[in-house]
Design an enzyme around this catalytic site. Structure first.
Site, PDB file in Angstrom:
ATOM      1  N   HIS A  18      -4.869  -1.528  -6.184  1.00 56.45           N
ATOM      2  CA  HIS A  18      -4.267  -0.209  -6.276  1.00 56.45           C
ATOM      3  C   HIS A  18      -5.123   0.689  -7.154  1.00 56.45           C
ATOM      4  O   HIS A  18      -5.869   0.221  -8.014  1.00 56.45           O
ATOM      5  CB  HIS A  18      -2.824  -0.269  -6.781  1.00 56.45           C
ATOM      6  CG  HIS A  18      -2.622  -1.097  -8.007  1.00 56.45           C
ATOM      7  ND1 HIS A  18      -2.478  -2.461  -7.963  1.00 56.45           N
ATOM      8  CD2 HIS A  18      -2.546  -0.761  -9.315  1.00 56.45           C
ATOM      9  CE1 HIS A  18      -2.311  -2.929  -9.188  1.00 56.45           C
ATOM     10  NE2 HIS A  18      -2.356  -1.920 -10.025  1.00 56.45           N
ATOM     11  N   ASP A  51       0.822  -1.223   0.000  1.00 55.68           N
ATOM     12  CA  ASP A  51       0.000   0.000   0.000  1.00 55.68           C
ATOM     13  C   ASP A  51       0.850   1.265   0.000  1.00 55.68           C
ATOM     14  O   ASP A  51       0.430   2.303   0.507  1.00 55.68           O
ATOM     15  CB  ASP A  51      -0.952   0.030   1.211  1.00 55.68           C
ATOM     16  CG  ASP A  51      -1.769  -1.233   1.349  1.00 55.68           C
ATOM     17  OD1 ASP A  51      -2.411  -1.615   0.354  1.00 55.68           O
ATOM     18  OD2 ASP A  51      -1.767  -1.839   2.435  1.00 55.68           O
TER      19      ASP A  51
END
Length: 431
Positions: A41, A13
């Site tokens: 994402h 992340d």
């Protein structure tokens, strides 16, 4: 020109999607080499927001070839759904711009069910914090040499014997866990319904990539998750089921080690983590809450709130070494705007002794306490900065101190989700 490997330098992340999209302008081919659709994402291009999980980030760019390498585990149902979702946003995906390795293992319904069952367990140590998408069980079958692979769908006459081999393992396992039996016919029907939709993308991608490399094509290898989730080098057992370090870009795409050129690590200006496991700099107070709120720290796939903490230079320096990182892309610097003081972890205290690495022992990892260095914050904003001249002087000092502590230069600096809000220090493709 160097081929470029992009890897997360923390627990995932870190903002790899934006950086890969930014670099993909210069690339001819973008390759996913490990993981599955557990690594969501977000890409922001103009007014359009694309949310990807399995497909390489280059898929949203015209004229780029996207490749899913052999190191990935593919959920065919999710793949079909993700392609359809992007098609609805105007992104055409065909065998001309997407290739999938013929030997990728497939994630089946029984893998998802097993993963979810384990995560719902109340037995201590069983729950890891996975996305319940079947990634781990699919990798288990790959290593156990019983996986159904993409190429198997092209040979329906041999499919039954492979399903029988798969169920020879799963049937007793399911009985022991109290799960309902699953028939070979149900698995075959699942695969036959999806085969026509995904087989056109199948190719010997290792050969395609090697020919492209020899022809001087620029290849961008896109890692998923982060190096601290690596099955060998991460915070085991709170890790993913694949090797996330840069070296796996070669293995997971079918190329030799010389195919790897520049390794770009992605790190946030602070630290986040999803799920269980050690997190030495975690902030359980209002500061951690503020960082999470400012950074919109929620998982793209799961919506789970991420744990937040100060930047851990010890961990990032460790991943610089395990990944052979040449430079760092530092993201989300703008989230720290306005903090009077910012802390950076520069070492650990383990039972009264200072150490400068994260120990491999699970019990020792749980006992380490961060040793902080306090750095003055800045009053101005870094949001949207596109050059060093746009940054407050103290923000530049913060970046320079991080470089010293992690023993690697900052090659790129990201100051917002917009791809244009990026400060280029060193172009990885020009190495």
């Amino acid at each position: 020109m160097a081929n470029v490997v992009v890897v997360g330098a923390q627990w995932g992340d870190e903002g790899k999607g934006k950086i890969v999209d930014w670099l993909s302008i210069e690339a001819d081919i973008v390759v996913r080499f490990q993981g599955g659709h557990n690594a969501g994402h977000t890409l922001v291009i103009g007014n359009q927001v694309y949310k990807l999980a399995l497909l390489p980030s280059g898929i949203v760019r015209l004229g780029k070839l996207s490749v899913i390498g052999n190191g990935v585990v593919v959920d065919p149902q999710h793949l079909v759904e993700e392609i359809a979702k992007l098609a609805a946003q105007g992104i055409e995906i065909t065998p001309d711009n997407l290739k999938i390795a013929e030997n990728v293992p497939l994630i089946l319904g029984l893998h998802r069910e097993l993963d979810a069952h384990r995560e719902s367990s109340t037995v201590e140590g069983v729950k890891i914090g996975t996305t319940k998408r079947g990634i781990g069980p699919a990798y288990e079958d790959k290593v156990g040499r019983r996986a159904i692979r993409l190429m198997d769908l092209a040979e329906p006459d041999t499919l039954d014997e492979k399903i029988v081999r798969l169920l020879a393992h799963h049937e007793p396992l399911r009985r022991g866990l109290g799960l309902e039996p699953i028939s070979a016919g149900a698995i075959r029907a699942e695969l036959e319904s999806l085969a026509p939709k995904i087989l056109p993308f199948m190719d010997a991608t290792w050969d395609l990539l090697e020919n492209a490399r020899r022809a001087g094509k620029r290849i961008l290898f896109e890692g998923a998750q982060g190096a601290l989730l690596d099955i060998d080098h991460g915070t085991y057992p709170f890790v993913t089921s694949s090797n996330t370090v840069a070296a796996n870009a070669a293995t997971g795409s079918g190329l030799g080690p010389k195919a790897i050129g520049y390794v770009l690590g992605i790190a946030k200006a602070y630290t986040t983590r999803v799920g269980g496991g050690p997190f030495p700099t975690e902030l359980l107070d209002e500061t951690g809450q503020l960082i999470g709120d400012r950074g919109h720290e929620y998982g793209v796939n799961t919506g789970r709130r991420r744990r937040c903490g100060w930047f851990d230079a010890v961990l990032v320096r460790q991943t610089v070494k395990t990944c052979g990182i040449d430079g760092i892309a530092l993201t989300k610097l703008d989230i720290l705007d306005g903090f009077k003081e910012i802390k950076v972890c520069v070492g650990y205290d383990l039972d009264g002794r200072r150490i400068d690495r994260l120990p491999a022992s699970q019990s020792a990892q749980a006992r380490v306490k961060p040793i902080y260095e306090t750095i003055d914050g800045w009053e101005g904003t870094t949001a949207g900065a596109r050059s060093w001249a746009d940054l407050p002087a103290q923000a530049i000092k913060y970046v320079r101190r991080i470089e010293e502590l992690i023993e690697a230069p900052v090659a790129l600096l990201s100051t917002s989700p917009e791809r244009a809000d990026t400060i280029l220090v060193h172009d990885p493709f020009r190495d």
